[in-house]
Design a protein around this motif. Structure first.
Motif, PDB file in Angstrom:
ATOM      1  N   GLN A 266     -10.013  47.731 -41.084  1.00 17.43           N
ATOM      2  CA  GLN A 266      -8.595  47.414 -40.981  1.00 17.43           C
ATOM      3  C   GLN A 266      -8.459  46.078 -40.267  1.00 17.43           C
ATOM      4  OE1 GLN A 266      -7.662  51.061 -38.775  1.00 17.43           O
ATOM      5  NE2 GLN A 266      -6.348  51.703 -40.468  1.00 17.43           N
ATOM      6  N   GLY A 267      -7.586  45.237 -40.767  1.00 17.18           N
ATOM      7  CA  GLY A 267      -7.393  43.935 -40.151  1.00 17.18           C
ATOM      8  C   GLY A 267      -6.553  44.019 -38.887  1.00 17.18           C
ATOM      9  N   ALA A 268      -6.877  43.167 -37.925  1.00 20.19           N
ATOM     10  CA  ALA A 268      -6.084  43.062 -36.701  1.00 20.19           C
ATOM     11  C   ALA A 268      -6.503  41.823 -35.938  1.00 20.19           C
ATOM     12  CB  ALA A 268      -6.256  44.297 -35.813  1.00 20.19           C
ATOM     13  N   GLY A 269      -5.542  41.039 -35.501  1.00 17.55           N
ATOM     14  CA  GLY A 269      -5.841  39.906 -34.652  1.00 17.55           C
ATOM     15  C   GLY A 269      -6.212  40.372 -33.262  1.00 17.55           C
ATOM     16  N   VAL A 270      -7.028  39.603 -32.555  1.00 19.84           N
ATOM     17  CA  VAL A 270      -7.515  40.066 -31.252  1.00 19.84           C
ATOM     18  C   VAL A 270      -6.405  40.183 -30.216  1.00 19.84           C
ATOM     19  CG1 VAL A 270      -9.858  39.225 -31.571  1.00 19.84           C
ATOM     20  CG2 VAL A 270      -8.135  37.700 -30.600  1.00 19.84           C
ATOM     21  N   LEU A 271      -5.280  39.492 -30.404  1.00 23.19           N
ATOM     22  CA  LEU A 271      -4.175  39.556 -29.443  1.00 23.19           C
ATOM     23  C   LEU A 271      -3.027  40.430 -29.916  1.00 23.19           C
ATOM     24  CD1 LEU A 271      -4.027  35.840 -28.247  1.00 23.19           C
ATOM     25  CD2 LEU A 271      -5.300  37.764 -27.270  1.00 23.19           C
TER      26      LEU A 271
END
Length: 231
Positions: A82-87
């Motif tokens: 699943q995609g997710a930005g680190v912030l």
């Protein structure tokens, strides 16, 4: 080890690479193939034995190991991406979901089946990793971090299971033509081709299988002054 007459247990076997592994094992002459998935009714491949398994559920892992005591090859294929930005607000929660399946699921299955493999002559474990074990793309840090951890885990398992005669092989692959990469415009390997390469590697006693040119390129770059992960 030889695939002919082997007893193979595949997680995430209802689709994609997992289903291809089950098919390839049957074609290679396996005596039995256990095809595990959260919903065993989703297993539609003739000739396999469906098993209900959520790799994050300790009770189901224990039940599968107690039931399937003839296994000689464990294929840890089940995974999530699943995609997710680190912030992002949900980044850490997303990472925890990845680690539960991609790391702790692999660990739990291998721990549960290790005594069975030993009792059946040693056998082998195949862990499905990724080129993203070595490379992190924007928006995929949780997935990459989990696969990097799974690579370290695979190396540790190899060291510790060697004494009982169990072979541990890591499979690294880039883009495959599966649901996980649907909509992505990039060259993709066929799951059937990747499965055959991986099983050939197991029979050859390989500790690592690089299934495509992308994986080979990234691996080779790690020893240079311009590794792919720094690009």
């Amino acid at each position: 080890m030889q695939l002919k007459n082997a007893v193979v247990f595949v997680t995430g076997a209802n689709r994609g690479l997992g289903r291809a592994f089950a098919q390839a094992a049957l074609a290679a002459g396996a005596a039995k193939v256990y095809a595990a998935a959260r919903d065993p009714d989703s297993i539609d491949l003739p000739g396999v034995v469906p098993v209900a398994l959520d790799v994050t559920d300790a009770a189901q892992v224990a039940a599968a190991a107690a039931r399937c005591t003839d296994v000689t090859l464990l294929i840890n294929n089940a995974g999530v991406s699943q995609g997710a930005g680190v912030l992002a607000a949900d980044a850490i929660a997303t990472a925890r979901r990845h680690f539960e399946t991609n790391v702790f699921g692999v660990w739990a299955l291998t721990q549960a089946f290790a005594p069975t493999l030993q009792a059946n002559g040693g056998g082998a474990v195949l862990n499905v990793l990724s080129v993203l074990s070595w490379l992190t793309l924007p928006g995929l840090t949780p997935y990459s971090a989990s696969k990097s951890a799974a690579w370290a885990l695979s190396n540790g398992l190899r060291n510790e299971l060697k004494a009982q005669g169990t072979q541990v092989t890591s499979l690294h692959v880039g883009y495959m033509d599966t649901d996980m990469t649907r909509g992505l415009d990039a060259p993709k390997s066929a799951p059937a081709d990747v499965a055959r390469l991986a099983l050939d590697g197991i029979e050859a006693g390989a500790f690592e299988v690089l299934a495509d040119e992308l994986s080979r390129h990234v691996k080779q770059s790690l020893a240079t002054s311009a590794p792919a992960y720094a690009a």
